[in-house]
Design a protein around this motif. Sequence first.
Motif, PDB file in Angstrom:
ATOM      1  N   SER A 191       0.848  -1.189   0.000  1.00  0.00           N
ATOM      2  CA  SER A 191       0.000   0.000   0.000  1.00  0.00           C
ATOM      3  C   SER A 191       0.885   1.240   0.000  1.00  0.00           C
ATOM      4  O   SER A 191       1.801   1.360   0.824  1.00  0.00           O
ATOM      5  N   SER A 192       0.634   2.145  -0.943  1.00  0.00           N
ATOM      6  CA  SER A 192       1.465   3.351  -1.060  1.00  0.00           C
ATOM      7  C   SER A 192       0.551   4.574  -1.160  1.00  0.00           C
ATOM      8  O   SER A 192      -0.326   4.631  -2.029  1.00  0.00           O
ATOM      9  N   PRO A 193       0.727   5.566  -0.266  1.00  0.00           N
ATOM     10  CA  PRO A 193      -0.237   6.669  -0.185  1.00  0.00           C
ATOM     11  C   PRO A 193      -0.008   7.792  -1.192  1.00  0.00           C
ATOM     12  O   PRO A 193       1.109   8.012  -1.677  1.00  0.00           O
ATOM     13  N   GLY A 194      -1.091   8.524  -1.449  1.00  0.00           N
ATOM     14  CA  GLY A 194      -0.967   9.816  -2.114  1.00  0.00           C
ATOM     15  C   GLY A 194      -0.429  10.833  -1.129  1.00  0.00           C
ATOM     16  O   GLY A 194      -0.113  10.513   0.019  1.00  0.00           O
ATOM     17  N   ARG A 195      -0.329  12.088  -1.575  1.00  0.00           N
ATOM     18  CA  ARG A 195       0.233  13.104  -0.686  1.00  0.00           C
ATOM     19  C   ARG A 195      -0.441  14.451  -0.890  1.00  0.00           C
ATOM     20  O   ARG A 195      -1.004  14.755  -1.932  1.00  0.00           O
ATOM     21  N   ILE A 196      -0.376  15.250   0.160  1.00  0.00           N
ATOM     22  CA  ILE A 196      -0.719  16.673   0.082  1.00  0.00           C
ATOM     23  C   ILE A 196       0.557  17.459   0.335  1.00  0.00           C
ATOM     24  O   ILE A 196       1.556  16.901   0.802  1.00  0.00           O
ATOM     25  N   ASN A 197       0.533  18.742   0.008  1.00  0.00           N
ATOM     26  CA  ASN A 197       1.627  19.631   0.388  1.00  0.00           C
ATOM     27  C   ASN A 197       1.010  20.795   1.154  1.00  0.00           C
ATOM     28  O   ASN A 197       0.203  21.547   0.612  1.00  0.00           O
ATOM     29  N   LEU A 198       1.349  20.917   2.429  1.00  0.00           N
ATOM     30  CA  LEU A 198       0.691  21.886   3.297  1.00  0.00           C
ATOM     31  C   LEU A 198       1.107  23.319   2.999  1.00  0.00           C
ATOM     32  O   LEU A 198       0.294  24.234   3.024  1.00  0.00           O
TER      33      LEU A 198
END
Length: 388
Positions: free
Chosen positions: A24-31
């Motif tokens: 399982s490999s997550p997506g990401r946000i950039n704060l």
Amino acid sequence: MLSQQAVTRQFIKAFQTDPELVVSSPGRINLIGEHTDYNKGFVLPAAIDKSINLAISRRKDEELHYIAIDFKQEFRGNISKLEKSVQLWPDYINGVLQQLKELGFRFGGLNIVLGGDIPAGAGLSSSAALECSVVYALNEIYRYDLPRLEMVKIAQAAENKFVGVKCGIMDQFASMFGKKDHAILLDCRSLKYEYIPLDLHQHAILLMDTRVKHSLASGEYNVRREQCEMGVRALRKIYPQVESLRDANRAMIEYTLKDVVPDVVYNRCKYVVEENLRLQVGCEALRRNDLVGFGKKMFASHTGLSKLYDVSCPELDFLVELAREEHAIIGARMMGGGFGGCTINIIRKSFINEVVDRMSNAFRKRFGEEPLAHICSISGGTQAVPGS
């Protein structure tokens, strides 16, 4: 949502055997920290609870069999001839295989089934998640003993060299190194990183997707890079130590650069220098658990992206202005390259539904279409699914 169990079931149905491994490999946000990566500055991404799940097993021949459940598509190839596909999604897998091959790692044919719940086109880096899941899986089943940073570099190289997207390292880094309830303060020059606590408590991450993607994006991205490089060249004539905008400070921008470059170049450089400072002050706020203080830096970041860096658009600006009027939202800005895509908002959980309804209705009245809303929490990075 395609669960790990669903991917496993599809694998068994297709190949009549259990997978060797599920990853399982997550997506990401950039704060905060946008367009700072290629200026060797700082970024603050975090992995999210939306992921690509990949089931994999070795074959006894050299054939490659991939199934993408989301797209209802299959791909067949051979490790002796790794080529680009008209379907696009297999390229992210084959690109990783090509990089491993060039580095001298040996592998045979593979059966792969993949699926996930990262919203397509929302700028959450599903491609980086897929690349990370592939390199992680091969590292496990072939026992390459690669450290995570090397896997990140291979995943990035796959996208740069095989897929042909000149992305920075942030997306793959966040997917691989994510930590629950933490953001990652990443130095894009040294690749040193620090986990910053991000305990949202009564808050959540709300993404409002404009569903807009202006054709300007790729060309204007290159223009911004050149404008920043022009500013660096001008500064180096007086400050030889300035190798990138990372090395510049406000005084250099205001008292030196402003008089020697066009206004547009000055604006671009001013934004980058201020954004690096905003990020560092924002991280100090998070260390103090001052989420409201951090949110103010997000709003300021959007102003800079819109007015100085000029990568926003009417739809993004409208959503951020709506967010400013919502007492339940403590910070908001556009996220990603710009000219469309998402805004990222920190919102009090108990008000999510009413705020989304209000913002969606206002957006529809203005632009004729509703944005898509996605709620995220902060998760861990790429990992093997227990029991697989």
